[in-house]
Design a protein around this motif. Structure first.
Motif, PDB file in Angstrom:
ATOM      1  N   LYS A   1      20.115  34.399  22.590  1.00  0.00           N
ATOM      2  CA  LYS A   1      21.301  35.038  22.562  1.00  0.00           C
ATOM      3  C   LYS A   1      21.844  35.506  21.260  1.00  0.00           C
ATOM      4  N   PRO A   2      22.563  36.539  21.108  1.00  0.00           N
ATOM      5  CA  PRO A   2      23.007  37.049  19.647  1.00  0.00           C
ATOM      6  C   PRO A   2      24.014  36.146  19.127  1.00  0.00           C
ATOM      7  N   ALA A   3      23.942  35.780  17.757  1.00  0.00           N
ATOM      8  CA  ALA A   3      24.975  34.998  16.987  1.00  0.00           C
ATOM      9  C   ALA A   3      24.779  35.358  15.500  1.00  0.00           C
ATOM     10  N   LYS A   4      26.367  35.641  15.274  1.00  0.00           N
ATOM     11  CA  LYS A   4      26.208  35.812  13.740  1.00  0.00           C
ATOM     12  C   LYS A   4      25.820  34.955  12.686  1.00  0.00           C
ATOM     13  N   SER A   5      25.283  35.161  11.568  1.00  0.00           N
ATOM     14  CA  SER A   5      24.908  33.957  10.697  1.00  0.00           C
ATOM     15  C   SER A   5      26.483  33.806   9.853  1.00  0.00           C
ATOM     16  N   MET A   6      26.620  32.868   8.895  1.00  0.00           N
ATOM     17  CA  MET A   6      27.608  32.332   8.455  1.00  0.00           C
ATOM     18  C   MET A   6      27.821  32.197   7.084  1.00  0.00           C
ATOM     19  N   LEU A   7      28.633  32.952   6.367  1.00  0.00           N
ATOM     20  CA  LEU A   7      28.894  32.919   4.889  1.00  0.00           C
ATOM     21  C   LEU A   7      30.097  32.297   4.485  1.00  0.00           C
ATOM     22  N   LEU A   8      30.068  30.912   4.205  1.00  0.00           N
ATOM     23  CA  LEU A   8      31.401  30.077   3.840  1.00  0.00           C
ATOM     24  C   LEU A   8      31.798  30.561   2.514  1.00  0.00           C
ATOM     25  N   VAL A   9      33.159  31.002   2.332  1.00  0.00           N
ATOM     26  CA  VAL A   9      33.765  31.358   1.011  1.00  0.00           C
ATOM     27  C   VAL A   9      34.969  30.692   0.761  1.00  0.00           C
ATOM     28  N   GLY A  10      35.024  30.356  -0.758  1.00  0.00           N
ATOM     29  CA  GLY A  10      36.067  29.575  -1.094  1.00  0.00           C
ATOM     30  C   GLY A  10      35.851  29.396  -2.820  1.00  0.00           C
ATOM     31  N   LEU A  11      37.124  28.883  -3.311  1.00  0.00           N
ATOM     32  CA  LEU A  11      37.193  28.568  -4.736  1.00  0.00           C
ATOM     33  C   LEU A  11      36.509  27.290  -5.046  1.00  0.00           C
ATOM     34  N   ARG A  12      36.199  27.046  -6.272  1.00  0.00           N
ATOM     35  CA  ARG A  12      35.552  25.925  -6.775  1.00  0.00           C
ATOM     36  C   ARG A  12      36.543  24.575  -6.339  1.00  0.00           C
ATOM     37  N   GLY A  13      35.848  23.380  -5.974  1.00  0.00           N
ATOM     38  CA  GLY A  13      36.695  22.204  -5.495  1.00  0.00           C
ATOM     39  C   GLY A  13      37.030  22.381  -4.077  1.00  0.00           C
ATOM     40  N   VAL A  14      36.843  23.192  -3.195  1.00  0.00           N
ATOM     41  CA  VAL A  14      37.378  23.229  -1.895  1.00  0.00           C
ATOM     42  C   VAL A  14      36.065  22.422  -0.903  1.00  0.00           C
ATOM     43  N   GLY A  15      35.117  22.024  -1.482  1.00  0.00           N
ATOM     44  CA  GLY A  15      34.265  21.143  -0.803  1.00  0.00           C
ATOM     45  C   GLY A  15      33.262  22.027   0.133  1.00  0.00           C
ATOM     46  N   LYS A  16      33.016  23.233  -0.524  1.00  0.00           N
ATOM     47  CA  LYS A  16      31.914  24.035   0.305  1.00  0.00           C
ATOM     48  C   LYS A  16      30.483  23.240   0.300  1.00  0.00           C
ATOM     49  N   THR A  17      30.002  22.977  -0.792  1.00  0.00           N
ATOM     50  CA  THR A  17      28.857  22.075  -0.995  1.00  0.00           C
ATOM     51  C   THR A  17      28.766  20.844   0.109  1.00  0.00           C
ATOM     52  N   VAL A  18      29.792  20.245   0.021  1.00  0.00           N
ATOM     53  CA  VAL A  18      30.046  18.925   0.928  1.00  0.00           C
ATOM     54  C   VAL A  18      29.933  19.363   2.300  1.00  0.00           C
ATOM     55  N   LEU A  19      30.526  20.390   2.614  1.00  0.00           N
ATOM     56  CA  LEU A  19      30.461  20.928   4.078  1.00  0.00           C
ATOM     57  C   LEU A  19      29.370  21.480   4.340  1.00  0.00           C
ATOM     58  N   LEU A  20      28.562  22.211   3.489  1.00  0.00           N
ATOM     59  CA  LEU A  20      27.168  22.606   3.919  1.00  0.00           C
ATOM     60  C   LEU A  20      26.224  21.727   4.091  1.00  0.00           C
ATOM     61  N   GLU A  21      26.181  20.565   3.179  1.00  0.00           N
ATOM     62  CA  GLU A  21      25.072  19.283   3.496  1.00  0.00           C
ATOM     63  C   GLU A  21      25.627  18.783   4.682  1.00  0.00           C
ATOM     64  N   GLN A  22      26.930  18.596   4.934  1.00  0.00           N
ATOM     65  CA  GLN A  22      27.262  17.960   6.427  1.00  0.00           C
ATOM     66  C   GLN A  22      26.807  18.902   7.763  1.00  0.00           C
ATOM     67  N   MET A  23      26.922  20.202   7.546  1.00  0.00           N
ATOM     68  CA  MET A  23      26.550  20.906   8.433  1.00  0.00           C
ATOM     69  C   MET A  23      24.785  20.969   8.484  1.00  0.00           C
ATOM     70  N   SER A  24      24.204  20.898   7.687  1.00  0.00           N
ATOM     71  CA  SER A  24      22.748  20.578   7.521  1.00  0.00           C
ATOM     72  C   SER A  24      22.559  19.645   8.239  1.00  0.00           C
ATOM     73  N   ARG A  25      22.970  18.350   8.108  1.00  0.00           N
ATOM     74  CA  ARG A  25      22.626  16.958   8.865  1.00  0.00           C
ATOM     75  C   ARG A  25      22.953  17.317  10.166  1.00  0.00           C
ATOM     76  N   ASP A  26      24.158  17.874  10.585  1.00  0.00           N
ATOM     77  CA  ASP A  26      24.614  18.197  11.993  1.00  0.00           C
ATOM     78  C   ASP A  26      23.217  19.125  12.566  1.00  0.00           C
ATOM     79  N   ALA A  27      22.956  20.112  11.955  1.00  0.00           N
ATOM     80  CA  ALA A  27      21.640  20.913  12.465  1.00  0.00           C
ATOM     81  C   ALA A  27      20.517  20.313  12.923  1.00  0.00           C
ATOM     82  N   GLU A  28      20.127  19.447  11.726  1.00  0.00           N
ATOM     83  CA  GLU A  28      18.900  18.619  11.792  1.00  0.00           C
ATOM     84  C   GLU A  28      19.060  17.451  12.951  1.00  0.00           C
ATOM     85  N   ILE A  29      20.100  16.996  13.031  1.00  0.00           N
ATOM     86  CA  ILE A  29      20.363  15.943  14.264  1.00  0.00           C
ATOM     87  C   ILE A  29      20.280  16.618  15.471  1.00  0.00           C
TER      88      ILE A  29
END
Length: 390
Positions: A40-68
């Protein structure tokens, strides 16, 4: 308070004890992956935000979620001076080797590895930083034309077919995506678009500074229909409270309400700053509950620590002209500011300082929220500049 049990983690991309306020984004990705695995169709996702808002931490967690959840993942951080083909090729090889061990996707994985060999060899002249092992000889005519857009599309189609045969999804996680050159980003967008058209289970979760929206739109006109652009910002008061209180509670330490409010006011809800304030407050406090006076006592230490790490590392990359420009910005306040106002304060024409502004944008120090406006990409950076450039 025992510093050994300090539960806060003020590091670059270091996961906090409590990833507060991000459940909706994590659930959104889970829905996306489930949909593409069902064709089924679904859009890819681009997280945008300033420095220090936790984008990298969130991306890491999402990658773990996906792998699990059973997806195969690729995680890349894009530095400023590496090509996308060089970054993506070794990671694709590892993913394909894993998929080649499954009987149902073995043949498709071998074909994709042949495509990868053709892709890397044909583009080696253009992108000399490509270094990847070859497990199979290339197949003539498969992803080997020497044109990045065509070859990356052909390669990702073969990768998508492999994932489909394996009954899984391939999820690309790319951090600092704004550093990928526009023509290379355009090629990636084209490849993702073609995979979506063919209903192949491939998706991208990127993260970057706010200018990432403009970069995507300028790369391909249909990017706005291919991506969702969720903004990762400061935490609301409820989530910020959770990020402050829950780590301490796990160590059987409480906060007085005034102490929590003081940290939120000081940090303005930015996750990295919460971790810094929480960590130094913990070390200063003598006992539970932590009080407002503990927070105030830790404030000078916290600001000094952030000045020498989070802020200073960015400041030291700047040229003297760039420092003058951001000092003028900081003098005007937090921003955003009209570019003409900044130039006026420097007693120069806008055209004279435009190259400096463009250089700061390329370095990820400022961005343009609207045409003619300029804003810092680092929260509270204006306060640091005024402290250090008095």
């Amino acid at each position: 308070m025992d510093p050994i049990t300090n539960p806060y983690s003020p590091g670059a991309g270091t996961p906090p004890y409590e990833l507060a306020g991000r459940d909706e984004l994590r659930n959104s990705l889970n829905i996306t992956i489930t949909r593409i695995m069902r064709g089924k169709p679904a859009k890819s996702m681009l997280l945008v935000g300033l420095r220090g808002v936790g984008k990298t931490v969130l991306l890491e967690q999402m990658s773990r979620d996906a792998e699990i959840g059973g997806s195969h993942i690729i995680f890349i951080e894009a530095p400023e001076n590496r090509s996308l083909p060089a970054l993506i090729s070794p990671q694709l090889r590892l993913a394909l080797l894993k998929l080649s061990r499954l009987e149902k996707s073995k043949d498709a994985a071998i074909r994709a590895l042949k495509a990868l060999a053709g892709f890397a060899k044909s583009l080696k002249i253009t992108y000399s930083d490509i270094e990847v092992g070859f497990d199979h000889d290339p197949e003539a005519g498969l992803a080997d034309n020497g044109d990045l857009e065509a070859d990356l599309t052909a390669l990702m189609i073969e990768v998508g077919k492999t994932a489909k045969d394996a009954g899984t999804a391939l999820v690309l996680f790319i951090d600092e995506l704004q550093y990928v050159k526009q023509e290379q980003f355009a090629a990636l967008i084209t490849a993702l678009h073609r995979c979506a058209q063919l209903k192949l289970p491939v998706t991208l979760v990127g993260a970057g500074l706010p200018q990432l929206r403009g970069l995507a739109g300028n790369s391909k006109s249909y990017a706005e229909r291919l991506f969702n652009y969720p903004e990762v910002g400061a935490l609301d008061d409820s989530s910020a409270t959770e990020a402050i209180v829950e780590p301490a509670k796990a160590e059987k330490v409480d906060y007085e309400e005034d102490a929590v409010i003081e940290i939120i006011n000081r940090t303005k809800g930015y996750p990295y700053f919460i971790q810094e304030w929480g960590s130094h407050t913990w070390d200063v406090a003598k006992q539970s509950p932590i009080t407002k006076n503990d927070v105030l006592a830790a404030t000078e230490l916290t600001i000094a620590a952030m000045d020498e790490s989070f802020f200073r590392v960015r400041f030291d990359r700047l040229t003297p002209n760039e420092k003058q420009y951001i000092h003028a910005m900081a003098t005007l306040g937090a921003g955003p500011h009209r570019s003409g106002d900044i130039a006026d304060l420097m007693k120069k024409k806008s055209s004279d300082v435009a190259p400096v502004r463009n250089s700061l944008i390329k370095k990820g120090m400022v961005w343009a929220p609207n045409h003619g406006d300029t804003a810092f990409t680092v929260p509270l950076f204006n306060e640091f500049i005024l402290r250090i450039m008095r």
